[in-house]
Write an enzyme that holds these catalytic residues in place. Structure first.
Site, PDB file in Angstrom:
ATOM      1  N   GLU A   9       0.809  -1.216   0.000  1.00 29.74           N
ATOM      2  CA  GLU A   9       0.000   0.000   0.000  1.00 29.74           C
ATOM      3  C   GLU A   9       0.841   1.265   0.000  1.00 29.74           C
ATOM      4  OE1 GLU A   9      -3.254   0.084   2.815  1.00 29.74           O
ATOM      5  OE2 GLU A   9      -3.384  -2.099   2.765  1.00 29.74           O
ATOM      6  N   ASP A  82      -2.317  -4.602   3.471  1.00 30.11           N
ATOM      7  CA  ASP A  82      -2.400  -4.889   4.909  1.00 30.11           C
ATOM      8  C   ASP A  82      -3.401  -6.000   5.231  1.00 30.11           C
ATOM      9  OD1 ASP A  82      -0.682  -2.790   5.093  1.00 30.11           O
ATOM     10  OD2 ASP A  82      -2.194  -1.352   5.765  1.00 30.11           O
ATOM     11  N   ASP A  84      -6.077  -6.371   6.992  1.00 31.46           N
ATOM     12  CA  ASP A  84      -7.291  -5.936   7.675  1.00 31.46           C
ATOM     13  C   ASP A  84      -8.368  -5.770   6.608  1.00 31.46           C
ATOM     14  OD1 ASP A  84      -6.663  -3.583   6.378  1.00 31.46           O
ATOM     15  OD2 ASP A  84      -6.049  -2.519   8.183  1.00 31.46           O
ATOM     16  N   GLU A  86      -9.738  -3.211   5.135  1.00 30.82           N
ATOM     17  CA  GLU A  86      -9.436  -2.319   4.020  1.00 30.82           C
ATOM     18  C   GLU A  86      -8.358  -2.913   3.120  1.00 30.82           C
ATOM     19  OE1 GLU A  86     -11.252   0.406   3.418  1.00 30.82           O
ATOM     20  OE2 GLU A  86     -12.422   0.104   5.271  1.00 30.82           O
ATOM     21  N   TYR A 288       5.583   2.334  10.615  1.00 25.05           N
ATOM     22  CA  TYR A 288       4.395   2.988  10.107  1.00 25.05           C
ATOM     23  C   TYR A 288       3.619   3.720  11.195  1.00 25.05           C
ATOM     24  CZ  TYR A 288       0.548   3.714   6.967  1.00 25.05           C
ATOM     25  OH  TYR A 288      -0.392   4.297   6.183  1.00 25.05           O
ATOM     26  N   ARG A 290       0.410   4.977  11.133  1.00 23.28           N
ATOM     27  CA  ARG A 290      -1.047   4.835  11.283  1.00 23.28           C
ATOM     28  C   ARG A 290      -1.343   3.404  11.704  1.00 23.28           C
ATOM     29  NH1 ARG A 290      -1.066   9.016   6.987  1.00 23.28           N
ATOM     30  NH2 ARG A 290      -0.404   7.490   5.444  1.00 23.28           N
ATOM     31  N   HIS A 333      -0.523  -3.517  11.604  1.00 25.29           N
ATOM     32  CA  HIS A 333       0.866  -3.060  11.669  1.00 25.29           C
ATOM     33  C   HIS A 333       1.426  -3.269  13.056  1.00 25.29           C
ATOM     34  CE1 HIS A 333       0.202  -0.958   7.854  1.00 25.29           C
ATOM     35  NE2 HIS A 333      -0.976  -0.629   8.364  1.00 25.29           N
TER      36      HIS A 333
END
Length: 767
Positions: A9, A82, A84, A86, A288, A290, A333
């Site tokens: 991403e 990732d 998850d 999303e 990361y 976020r 993450h």
DNA sequence: CAGTGAGCGAGCTTCCGCTTGACTT
């Protein structure tokens, strides 16, 4: 040519990963989502099972084309978005858009960017998890339905309202409700009694103990009576209690806790923290930024242990893994930590250095031993009363993690007692030196700061690490909320002092209501909130998100069909949308304040076409009402008649000068005198717009003209060289141009100026 | 930037989450 294409991403992540994988691997980035719902017709075919209509947004077209090119030449594509909801959806959209055939497509995931984790991921690929994708689609569609069906109702029913959404409207609600709590709060005062005692046998050395009476007194007379008792009493140590204890470090940073601590310790706004962290991340200095996880990779834990032992000794090391506790955490993450613990400091600007230092310390502390403390409580008995005085002190026996880091609190001045208690024994007699009864008022719950709002949002499970900062910007940009200061007011507090056997009463003043960078609701925010809560209480309920998250989880587990879930939500929701559009009244937040004493006409506060106003009189054929805008800091909800009438006293004439009228008013930048269409600011704290005289106004006009003259260095027709706040500059046709460093403005010729103007007019155009 | 406010109504706005720049102050 067998090339492996890995798609992640984030481009910074791509760069790092490419280093770990061999040269058979090409790693590229999708820059987040590559498709979104179309904005036309809500982007959803509601009749056909809520079928989403996806488009590739303009700013993503270039990325998608690049990805297509890479995918075409690759013999295998690894989707490493990732792990998850999303991320899974991103992988699925990539399959769709890039037309990836199943036989050459693999889905891999890793939670930490280490060589081990990535190699392991590559050796255990899987397919796309379609249930997880459906859960994401349900989330996306629901947010679109809520936002795009309710916002248009607001445009019709509330003047100046702009938007509503599952997250932003709840954030707004928190702020509005907190403000109402504060408005209706009635402070109550009581008297607290503090004594300063000297150890009788040790008078010369002056060893003292500060202690507070165990009882508060609601009335001044009671406090005074107690001090009278104290005057006659003898005191002694009645009890000593020593309790050992420990304190543990906080877990490493997530986005939310980083924003909170950077605000408390460094004074960074939430957006500022994110942009500084972004630079650190891109520079490969931190992981990361976020994330909702407090996990650390094994590698990080091991290197931290090594460094802590080297730096502070073995007994300071205590490796730990923290469990993530926040609601709805997806843990794709790691926690936010330094990329290399061995790097104690970094190159960069001040902000970057400070934030990195904070992250380093927090991470290190999380891997260090508990602090060992000793809490001592002392009870001081009184011969003629059974109300004792109590003293507490804490001694750190072993500092452990406190050596590097201590978490800050949102509440000022409540960081425990640092008092030191001299060695005392039970039964020791004491003498008072001074005993003070001081009035103290209760205070309401504090207004939210950006950081404490993020904390609250996280607790409620609304918003995600990537949206905390944007949501806070949105509610401010919409004009619903503003980050403001308040000077506060002085308040008298009564103090009674007993010293040397005599009692004296005095009055002190203290500041109350002082605020700095707090979130205040604006009138329009209050009206929007009330409208939403009145008509859509179920959606803007604090638990709505938590409840639908349960449904999304069921979809992700394959236990529920996503269209069915949306159907159940949408049918009653849309009914409510229709009925609200039809039946709800326009909402202006109107309040009747009373009647104008001069004319007897009613006085209203309400939301007008351009903002909050006071209106005197009703509109009729032969009469127009009078209007005046509210000032900064005034609210429709709380303004009173007298204040409202004051607003009509301005602008007022204060005389004539050079044949033209002078008007005094209050504008966006404060009080002003207007003369010949020019504005002159009144001096803060010196001039009062309500009683400034004509002579003083002339003085201000002349003064300003004078300084303006000094500002001008030279002039060639339209071109003016001026002295500004940031140094000399050129002004030409309402545009300003910087003069290059090292140029003496006095020496500039007309041609020099033109050159500077031409050179700089290319850059910086339009909005 | 320091005005405006009735009523009519063209054309526009808007959500949340995942990513960076490319902008201005």
């Amino acid at each position: 040519m067998s090339v492996n294409l890995v798609i992640v991403e984030s481009p910074a992540k791509a760069k790092t990963i490419e280093k770990f994988l061999g040269k058979d691997f090409k790693v590229v980035s999708s820059f987040g989502h590559i498709r979104d719902l179309s904005k036309k017709n809500i982007g959803i075919d509601i009749e056909n099972g809520f079928k989403p209509e996806y488009i590739i947004p303009d700013d993503k077209k270039k990325v998608v084309n690049e990805l297509k090119k890479h995918a075409a030449t690759a013999s295998r594509v690894w989707l490493a978005s990732d792990e998850d909801r999303e991320g899974e959806a991103i992988a699925w959209h990539l399959v769709q858009v890039l037309n990836l055939p199943p036989e050459k497509t693999k889905r891999i995931v890793f939670h930490e960017i280490t060589k081990d984790a990535i190699e392991k991921a590559v050796s255990s690929p899987r397919g796309i998890n379609h249930s997880l994708v459906d859960a994401q689609q349900a989330r996306r569609v629901l947010d679109r339905l809520v936002g795009f069906e309710i916002s248009p109702i607001l445009w019709k029913k509330v003047p100046l309202a702009l938007s509503a959404g599952r997250v932003q409207s709840v954030a707004l609600r928190l702020i509005v409700e907190r403000e109402r709590e504060i408005i209706s709060f009635k402070p109550v005062s009581s008297f607290r009694v503090n004594g300063e005692f000297i150890i009788d046998t040790d008078k010369e050395k002056g060893a003292r103990i500060n202690a507070e009476a165990s009882k508060k007194f609601s009335h001044e007379e009671d406090a005074k009576a107690f001090l009278e008792l104290c005057a006659d009493a003898s005191f002694k140590i009645a009890d000593i209690n020593i309790k050992p204890g420990t304190r543990s470090p906080a877990p490493p940073f997530t986005t939310s806790t980083l924003q909170q601590e950077a605000y408390r310790k460094l004074g960074f706004s939430v957006a500022q923290t994110m942009s500084v962290a972004q630079r650190l991340y891109e520079g490969g200095m931190i992981t990361y930024m976020r994330t909702d996880s407090t996990n650390l990779s094994h590698l990080a834990i091991n290197t931290a242990a090594k460094i802590i032992k080297e730096e502070y000794g073995d007994k300071y090391s205590r490796p730990r893994q923290f469990k993530t506790r926040s609601k709805g955490a997806q843990e794709a993450h790691e926690a936010i930590r330094p990329a290399y613990m061995a790097k104690k400091s970094i190159q960069g600007n001040q902000q970057e250095k400070k934030l990195y230092d904070l992250i380093w310390k927090r991470t290190a502390a999380s891997q260090m031993s508990d602090a060992i403390i000793e809490k001592t409580s002392i009870t001081i008995g009184m011969s003629n009363s059974d109300t004792p005085f109590l003293a507490q002190a804490e001694v750190v026996k072993f500092d452990g993690f406190l050596k590097v880091y201590r978490e800050s609190s949102d509440i000022n001045g409540e960081n425990g007692s640092d008092a030191v208690i001299p060695p005392v024994k039970k039964g020791m007699p004491l003498e008072y030196e001074k005993i003070t009864a001081q009035e103290k008022y209760t205070s309401p719950a504090p207004r939210y700061t950006e950081a404490s709002l993020v904390k609250k949002m996280e607790e409620l499970g609304i918003g995600r690490p990537s949206t905390y900062a944007p949501v806070i910007s949105t509610i401010q940009n919409r004009g619903y909320v503003a980050r403001e200061d308040r000077p506060g007011e002085s308040r008298h507090i009564n103090v009674i002092i007993l010293s040397g056997g005599s009692i004296k009463a005095t009055v002190k003043t203290e500041k109350t209501g002082f605020e700095k960078a707090k979130l205040f609701p604006k009138d329009i925010g209050i009206i929007v909130n009330d409208f939403l809560v009145e008509h859509f209480s179920n959606i803007f309920d604090y638990n709505f998100t938590a409840n639908i998250e349960v449904q999304f989880d069921k979809i992700a587990e394959g236990e529920k069909d996503w269209n069915k879930m949306l159907e159940e939500f949408y049918v009653p929701f849309h009914d409510k949308v229709s009925s609200t559009l039809k039946e709800a009244d326009r909402k202006t937040g109107v309040r009747e304040l009373g009647n104008d004493p001069d004319t007897g006409e009613p006085v209203y506060a309400k939301m007008g076409r351009y903002g909050p106003v006071i209106q005197i009189g009703d509109s009729s054929e032969d009469k127009k009402p009078r209007f005046a805008s509210l000032r900064k800091g005034q609210l429709i909800e709380t303004i009173e008649l007298e204040e409202a009438l004051e607003l009509f006293k301005l602008p007022r004439k204060v005389g004539e000068y050079e044949g033209e009228e002078m008007l005094v008013g209050i504008g966006r930048f404060g009080p002003y005198v207007k003369h010949k269409n020019k504005f002159y600011s009144l001096k803060k704290g010196k001039d009062d717009p309500y009683d400034i005289t004509g002579e003083r106004a002339i003085e201000l006009i002349e003064e300003k003209k004078d300084t303006d003259k000094k500002k001008e260095i030279k002039r060639f027709g339209d071109i003016v060289v001026l002295n500004g706040r940031y140094g000399p500059y050129i002004s030409y046709k309402k545009q300003n141009y910087k003069i290059p460093k090292g140029t003496d403005p006095e020496s500039l010729s007309e041609e020099d100026c033109m050159k500077i103007i031409k050179k700089n007019s290319g850059s910086g155009k339009k909005k």
